[in-house]
Design an enzyme around this catalytic site. Structure first.
Site, PDB file in Angstrom:
ATOM      1  N   GLU A 113       0.891   3.907   1.884  1.00 46.60           N
ATOM      2  CA  GLU A 113       1.375   4.328   3.199  1.00 46.60           C
ATOM      3  C   GLU A 113       2.559   3.478   3.662  1.00 46.60           C
ATOM      4  OE1 GLU A 113      -3.224   4.623   3.593  1.00 46.60           O
ATOM      5  OE2 GLU A 113      -1.778   3.528   2.372  1.00 46.60           O
TER       6      GLU A 113
ATOM      7  N   HIS B 246       0.853  -1.193   0.000  1.00 45.80           N
ATOM      8  CA  HIS B 246       0.000   0.000   0.000  1.00 45.80           C
ATOM      9  C   HIS B 246       0.887   1.242   0.000  1.00 45.80           C
ATOM     10  CE1 HIS B 246      -3.968  -1.802   1.734  1.00 45.80           C
ATOM     11  NE2 HIS B 246      -3.386  -2.640   0.898  1.00 45.80           N
TER      12      HIS B 246
ATOM     13  N   CYS C 283      -6.381   2.131   5.708  1.00 48.19           N
ATOM     14  CA  CYS C 283      -7.034   0.879   6.099  1.00 48.19           C
ATOM     15  C   CYS C 283      -6.473   0.454   7.459  1.00 48.19           C
ATOM     16  CB  CYS C 283      -6.764  -0.190   5.042  1.00 48.19           C
ATOM     17  SG  CYS C 283      -5.050  -0.782   5.036  1.00 48.19           S
TER      18      CYS C 283
ATOM     19  N   CYS D  37      -2.586  -0.128   7.406  1.00 47.63           N
ATOM     20  CA  CYS D  37      -1.805   1.107   7.315  1.00 47.63           C
ATOM     21  C   CYS D  37      -1.936   1.943   8.587  1.00 47.63           C
ATOM     22  CB  CYS D  37      -2.225   1.892   6.081  1.00 47.63           C
ATOM     23  SG  CYS D  37      -1.780   1.014   4.548  1.00 47.63           S
TER      24      CYS D  37
END
Length: 151
Positions: free
Chosen positions: A57, A55, A85, A88
């Protein structure tokens, strides 16, 4: 919302557009040090890396940690185009990032208030969260990406 927040979110949005051009869900992220300099950048790369943890992040936090030579980012600010999410949000908590700024809400898996607020839980550390910065642009990038996928 300040022009500085918009400028920083624009950097994350440019990374989100790079992700979309590569066929990834358009999410981008930057981590800024205390002097306002970008020390971490990331964009979604799940398809490219065949990695569920790739992801934006996570990428940005990893780069910021390498740049600082430390896992603690306790004087940094994270800007991301989509509400983090749970995974993260956990990384943000573990890195001790005190300020999180996001663009669009994530109604399916958002962990900063949309589905759950992990930053409100008593983990001993609670980042300040600001949502809605360049929200229309961030949400628009996602909408456009999924509209193109459906065609």
């Amino acid at each position: 919302m300040t022009s500085e927040e918009e400028k920083n979110m624009s950097l994350a949005l440019a990374l989100a557009r790079e992700a979309a051009a590569a066929g990834e869900i358009p999410v981008g992220c930057v981590v800024l040090g205390p002097d306002g300099q970008v020390i971490g950048r990331g964009r979604n790369r799940r398809e490219e890396g065949r990695d569920a943890t790739a992801h934006a992040e996570i990428e940005a936090i990893r780069e910021a940690c390498r740049c600082r030579g430390d896992w603690r980012l306790s004087d940094c600010t994270l800007y991301v185009t989509l509400e983090p999410c749970p995974m993260c949000a956990g990384a943000i908590l573990n890195a001790r990032i005190p300020t999180v700024v996001y663009g669009a809400r994530e109604r399916k898996s958002g962990a900063c208030g949309s589905v759950i607020d992990l930053f409100f839980e008593p983990f001993g550390f609670q980042p300040r969260v600001y949502g809605g910065v360049l929200e229309e642009e961030c949400a628009g990038a996602l909408k456009e990406f999924f509209e193109e996928k459906r065609e």
